[in-house]
Design an enzyme around this catalytic site. Structure first.
Site, PDB file in Angstrom:
ATOM      1  N   LYS A   1       0.840  -1.208   0.000  1.00  0.00           N
ATOM      2  CA  LYS A   1       0.000   0.000   0.000  1.00  0.00           C
ATOM      3  C   LYS A   1       0.874   1.258   0.000  1.00  0.00           C
ATOM      4  CE  LYS A   1      -2.081  -1.015   3.893  1.00  0.00           C
ATOM      5  NZ  LYS A   1      -1.338  -2.250   4.265  1.00  0.00           N
TER       6      LYS A   1
ATOM      7  N   ARG B   1      -9.751   0.646   8.958  1.00  0.00           N
ATOM      8  CA  ARG B   1      -9.258  -0.687   9.312  1.00  0.00           C
ATOM      9  C   ARG B   1     -10.305  -1.510  10.021  1.00  0.00           C
ATOM     10  NH1 ARG B   1      -3.486   0.522   8.968  1.00  0.00           N
ATOM     11  NH2 ARG B   1      -2.404  -1.411   9.285  1.00  0.00           N
TER      12      ARG B   1
ATOM     13  N   ARG C   1      11.786  -6.248   5.512  1.00  0.00           N
ATOM     14  CA  ARG C   1      11.735  -4.831   5.103  1.00  0.00           C
ATOM     15  C   ARG C   1      12.734  -3.993   5.914  1.00  0.00           C
ATOM     16  NH1 ARG C   1       6.104  -1.753   5.336  1.00  0.00           N
ATOM     17  NH2 ARG C   1       6.119  -2.637   7.428  1.00  0.00           N
TER      18      ARG C   1
ATOM     19  N   ARG D   1      11.461  -1.488  11.249  1.00  0.00           N
ATOM     20  CA  ARG D   1      10.366  -0.953  12.061  1.00  0.00           C
ATOM     21  C   ARG D   1      10.158  -1.821  13.300  1.00  0.00           C
ATOM     22  NH1 ARG D   1       5.257   0.384   8.181  1.00  0.00           N
ATOM     23  NH2 ARG D   1       4.179  -0.798   9.782  1.00  0.00           N
TER      24      ARG D   1
ATOM     25  N   ARG E   1      -0.377  -8.674  13.470  1.00  0.00           N
ATOM     26  CA  ARG E   1      -0.964  -7.695  12.539  1.00  0.00           C
ATOM     27  C   ARG E   1      -1.807  -8.406  11.475  1.00  0.00           C
ATOM     28  NH1 ARG E   1       4.447  -5.005  10.855  1.00  0.00           N
ATOM     29  NH2 ARG E   1       3.252  -3.905   9.247  1.00  0.00           N
TER      30      ARG E   1
HETATM   31  P1  AP5 Z   1       4.867  -1.646   1.829  1.00  0.00           P
HETATM   32  O1  AP5 Z   1       4.589  -0.840   0.616  1.00  0.00           O
HETATM   33  O2  AP5 Z   1       5.600  -0.996   2.948  1.00  0.00           O
HETATM   34  O3  AP5 Z   1       3.517  -2.350   2.345  1.00  0.00           O
HETATM   35  P2  AP5 Z   1       2.309  -1.754   3.173  1.00  0.00           P
HETATM   36  O4  AP5 Z   1       1.085  -2.425   2.665  1.00  0.00           O
HETATM   37  O5  AP5 Z   1       2.311  -0.249   3.160  1.00  0.00           O
HETATM   38  O6  AP5 Z   1       2.691  -2.323   4.595  1.00  0.00           O
HETATM   39  P3  AP5 Z   1       2.674  -1.674   6.027  1.00  0.00           P
HETATM   40  O7  AP5 Z   1       3.437  -2.616   6.913  1.00  0.00           O
HETATM   41  O8  AP5 Z   1       3.165  -0.259   6.024  1.00  0.00           O
HETATM   42  O9  AP5 Z   1       1.169  -1.727   6.346  1.00  0.00           O
HETATM   43  P4  AP5 Z   1       0.512  -1.779   7.703  1.00  0.00           P
HETATM   44  O10 AP5 Z   1      -0.892  -1.654   7.294  1.00  0.00           O
HETATM   45  O11 AP5 Z   1       0.844  -2.895   8.594  1.00  0.00           O
HETATM   46  O12 AP5 Z   1       1.207  -0.572   8.472  1.00  0.00           O
HETATM   47  P5  AP5 Z   1       0.734   0.890   8.828  1.00  0.00           P
HETATM   48  O13 AP5 Z   1       1.946   1.714   8.813  1.00  0.00           O
HETATM   49  O14 AP5 Z   1      -0.453   1.295   8.034  1.00  0.00           O
HETATM   50  O15 AP5 Z   1       5.664  -2.957   1.365  1.00  0.00           O
HETATM   51  C1  AP5 Z   1       6.125  -3.916   2.305  1.00  0.00           C
HETATM   52  C2  AP5 Z   1       7.484  -4.515   1.851  1.00  0.00           C
HETATM   53  O16 AP5 Z   1       7.271  -5.267   0.657  1.00  0.00           O
HETATM   54  C3  AP5 Z   1       8.572  -3.482   1.503  1.00  0.00           C
HETATM   55  O17 AP5 Z   1       9.822  -4.001   1.888  1.00  0.00           O
HETATM   56  C4  AP5 Z   1       8.478  -3.321  -0.021  1.00  0.00           C
HETATM   57  O18 AP5 Z   1       9.734  -2.966  -0.569  1.00  0.00           O
HETATM   58  C5  AP5 Z   1       8.061  -4.730  -0.434  1.00  0.00           C
HETATM   59  N1  AP5 Z   1       7.175  -4.757  -1.590  1.00  0.00           N
HETATM   60  C6  AP5 Z   1       6.143  -3.911  -1.889  1.00  0.00           C
HETATM   61  N2  AP5 Z   1       5.524  -4.285  -3.038  1.00  0.00           N
HETATM   62  C7  AP5 Z   1       6.167  -5.412  -3.456  1.00  0.00           C
HETATM   63  C8  AP5 Z   1       5.982  -6.282  -4.574  1.00  0.00           C
HETATM   64  N3  AP5 Z   1       5.032  -6.063  -5.494  1.00  0.00           N
HETATM   65  N4  AP5 Z   1       6.815  -7.367  -4.697  1.00  0.00           N
HETATM   66  C9  AP5 Z   1       7.815  -7.595  -3.759  1.00  0.00           C
HETATM   67  N5  AP5 Z   1       8.046  -6.788  -2.695  1.00  0.00           N
HETATM   68  C10 AP5 Z   1       7.218  -5.720  -2.539  1.00  0.00           C
HETATM   69  O19 AP5 Z   1       0.204   0.678  10.338  1.00  0.00           O
HETATM   70  C11 AP5 Z   1       1.082   0.377  11.417  1.00  0.00           C
HETATM   71  C12 AP5 Z   1       0.312   0.338  12.728  1.00  0.00           C
HETATM   72  O20 AP5 Z   1      -0.304   1.632  12.969  1.00  0.00           O
HETATM   73  C13 AP5 Z   1      -0.851  -0.640  12.806  1.00  0.00           C
HETATM   74  O21 AP5 Z   1      -0.435  -1.944  13.142  1.00  0.00           O
HETATM   75  C14 AP5 Z   1      -1.710   0.016  13.905  1.00  0.00           C
HETATM   76  O22 AP5 Z   1      -1.176  -0.218  15.184  1.00  0.00           O
HETATM   77  C15 AP5 Z   1      -1.574   1.489  13.603  1.00  0.00           C
HETATM   78  N6  AP5 Z   1      -2.625   1.983  12.674  1.00  0.00           N
HETATM   79  C16 AP5 Z   1      -2.445   2.459  11.414  1.00  0.00           C
HETATM   80  N7  AP5 Z   1      -3.622   2.807  10.864  1.00  0.00           N
HETATM   81  C17 AP5 Z   1      -4.571   2.553  11.808  1.00  0.00           C
HETATM   82  C18 AP5 Z   1      -5.994   2.669  11.824  1.00  0.00           C
HETATM   83  N8  AP5 Z   1      -6.679   3.126  10.762  1.00  0.00           N
HETATM   84  N9  AP5 Z   1      -6.641   2.302  12.949  1.00  0.00           N
HETATM   85  C19 AP5 Z   1      -5.997   1.843  14.022  1.00  0.00           C
HETATM   86  N10 AP5 Z   1      -4.654   1.685  14.073  1.00  0.00           N
HETATM   87  C20 AP5 Z   1      -3.947   2.036  12.972  1.00  0.00           C
END
Ligand code: AP5
Length: 215
Positions: free
Chosen positions: A16, A92, A126, A159, A170
């Protein structure tokens, strides 16, 4: 469509963040990401919101959801300042989806599909630039010099929630809370399901086609 209003959904590690950056650059819209906003404010005092913990940090390190009241306020403020946007990491759960419906309409809803095994490999490997936030991977997307960002020379770090235990939690939290959100949006006129296991450029080509088809 002038400035598209895009929602991108998918499990942790689906890409994402990677694809949202491209959407923001290509279509000139804001990248609104609750994860980055919370990471930048991990230690903010939320004790007046009647939450279990006093800061977002404890929730995030365990891989649990930060309370809705905190996240809803972040998104409402960000949306009030954006014309077009790509919204990443929100909603979410179904309560957040209901809140979002009161805040804005959406032109397109993208859902990235990736298997659980692939997600675990991506997240535990990552590495993120501590300065500019660019993502790398120890196996699939190595920097030219180990531990150093190709873009800005910043230090690459892991991270706090990319350890195996937090990642498993997660993914469980996603299945229980966020998969129903995807099911909910599958009836939206602009809903498009994307194969997120392809190479990043191929995922991007499908996303661009999907957004352009709405224009
Ligand atoms: P990446 O692009 O970083 O993936 P992502 O989907 O953005 O993953 P995140 O870990 O950032 O998502 P998340 O939802 O857990 O975290 P968030 O920060 O939102 O890609 C991942 C890896 O794969 C990278 O190394 C990349 O290079 C590689 N990659 C990408 N595409 C690829 C491909 N096509 N092929 C191969 N490799 C690839 O949330 C973190 C925390 O914040 C949550 O756990 C929660 O505690 C809190 N939080 C956030 N939003 C909320 C909410 N709305 N409500 C409550 N708590 C929340």
């Amino acid at each position: 469509m002038s400035a598209p209003r895009v929602l991108i959904l998918g499990p942790p590690g689906a890409g994402k963040g990677t694809q949202s950056g491209r959407i923001a650059d290509t279509y000139g819209v804001e990248h609104i990401t609750t994860g980055d906003a919370l990471r930048a404010n991990k230690d903010m005092d939320i004790s007046d919101m009647d939450t279990e913990y006093d800061t977002p940090r404890e929730y995030m390190e365990a891989g649990d959801l930060v309370p809705d009241a905190v996240v809803n306020a972040i998104v409402e403020e960000a949306l009030s300042q954006a014309d077009g946007f790509v919204l990443d990491g929100y909603p979410r759960n179904l309560d957040q989806a209901e809140e979002l419906e009161d805040m804005t309409d959406l032109d397109i809803v993208l859902s990235l599909d990736v298997s659980r095994e692939e997600l675990i490999d991506r997240l535990t490997g990552r590495r993120v630039c501590s300065e500019c936030g660019t993502n790398f991977h120890v196996e699939f997307d190595q920097p030219e010099e180990e531990g150093v960002c190709d873009e800005c020379g910043g230090e690459l770090i892991q991270r706090d929630d990319d350890n195996r235990e937090s990642v498993e939690n997660r993914l469980d939290v996603f299945e229980e809370n966020t998969q129903p959100v995807i099911d909910h949006y599958s009836d939206h006129d602009g809903f498009v399901s994307i194969d997120g296991e392809q190479a990043p450029d191929d995922v991007w080509a499908d996303i661009e086609d999907a957004i352009d088809a709405q224009e």
